[in-house]
Design a protein around this motif. Sequence first.
Motif, short mmCIF file in Angstrom:
data_model
loop_
_atom_site.label_atom_id
_atom_site.label_comp_id
_atom_site.label_asym_id
_atom_site.label_seq_id
_atom_site.Cartn_x
_atom_site.Cartn_y
_atom_site.Cartn_z
N ARG A 24 92.41 33.63 -78.01
CA ARG A 24 93.01 34.12 -76.77
C ARG A 24 92.10 35.15 -76.14
O ARG A 24 91.49 35.97 -76.82
N GLU A 25 91.99 35.10 -74.84
CA GLU A 25 91.19 36.09 -74.12
C GLU A 25 92.00 37.37 -73.96
O GLU A 25 93.19 37.32 -73.67
N THR A 26 91.33 38.48 -74.17
CA THR A 26 92.00 39.76 -73.93
C THR A 26 91.61 40.22 -72.53
O THR A 26 90.43 40.24 -72.18
N PRO A 27 92.57 40.55 -71.71
CA PRO A 27 92.24 40.97 -70.34
C PRO A 27 91.45 42.27 -70.33
O PRO A 27 91.74 43.19 -71.09
N ASP A 28 90.44 42.31 -69.51
CA ASP A 28 89.60 43.50 -69.39
C ASP A 28 90.15 44.36 -68.26
O ASP A 28 90.17 43.94 -67.11
N GLU A 29 90.59 45.56 -68.61
CA GLU A 29 91.18 46.47 -67.62
C GLU A 29 90.15 47.46 -67.07
O GLU A 29 90.50 48.40 -66.37
N THR A 30 88.88 47.25 -67.38
CA THR A 30 87.84 48.16 -66.93
C THR A 30 87.68 48.07 -65.42
O THR A 30 87.61 46.99 -64.86
N LYS A 31 87.63 49.22 -64.80
CA LYS A 31 87.47 49.28 -63.36
C LYS A 31 86.05 49.76 -63.03
O LYS A 31 85.56 50.70 -63.63
N ALA A 32 85.42 49.11 -62.10
CA ALA A 32 84.09 49.53 -61.67
C ALA A 32 84.20 50.76 -60.79
O ALA A 32 85.15 50.90 -60.02
N VAL A 33 83.23 51.62 -60.88
CA VAL A 33 83.18 52.81 -60.03
C VAL A 33 82.60 52.39 -58.68
O VAL A 33 81.57 51.69 -58.63
N ALA A 34 83.23 52.77 -57.63
CA ALA A 34 82.74 52.45 -56.29
C ALA A 34 81.41 53.15 -56.04
O ALA A 34 81.18 54.26 -56.53
N LYS A 35 80.54 52.50 -55.29
CA LYS A 35 79.22 53.07 -55.03
C LYS A 35 79.33 54.40 -54.28
O LYS A 35 78.56 55.32 -54.53
N THR A 36 80.29 54.53 -53.40
CA THR A 36 80.47 55.80 -52.67
C THR A 36 80.88 56.93 -53.62
O THR A 36 80.41 58.06 -53.48
N THR A 37 81.71 56.61 -54.60
CA THR A 37 82.11 57.61 -55.60
C THR A 37 80.91 58.05 -56.42
O THR A 37 80.71 59.23 -56.68
#
Length: 83
Positions: A24-37
Motif C-alpha cells: 500500500r502506498e503511504t500518502p506523502d503529506e510533505t508540503k513544498a515551500v513556496a519560492k516567495t517564502t
Amino acid sequence: MTVRCRTKKRWAAPCVPAGLERRRETPDETKAVAKTTLHRLLSRRDIPLREKTLWRMLYETAARAAEILALNTEVLAPHRRTH
C-alpha cells in the motif's frame, strides 16, 4: 508487465509469485515551500549565511540534507580558500 516483457519485447522477465500483493502506498503529506517564502527567508539578516546556503541548495537541488551537509566545500570554491 511480465507478460508484456515476454510476448511484446521478448525479454526475460522475473517470475513473480501469484499470491504476492502490492504494498500500500503511504500518502506523502510533505508540503513544498513556496519560492516567495524562501526568498523572504534568504533576505533576512538574522539568519547565518551557512543556514541560507543550506536552504538554497536543498531547494535548488532537491537533495537530502545529509547529502548537502556531506559536501566538501573546499572543492566548491578552491580560489576562495584562506589557507
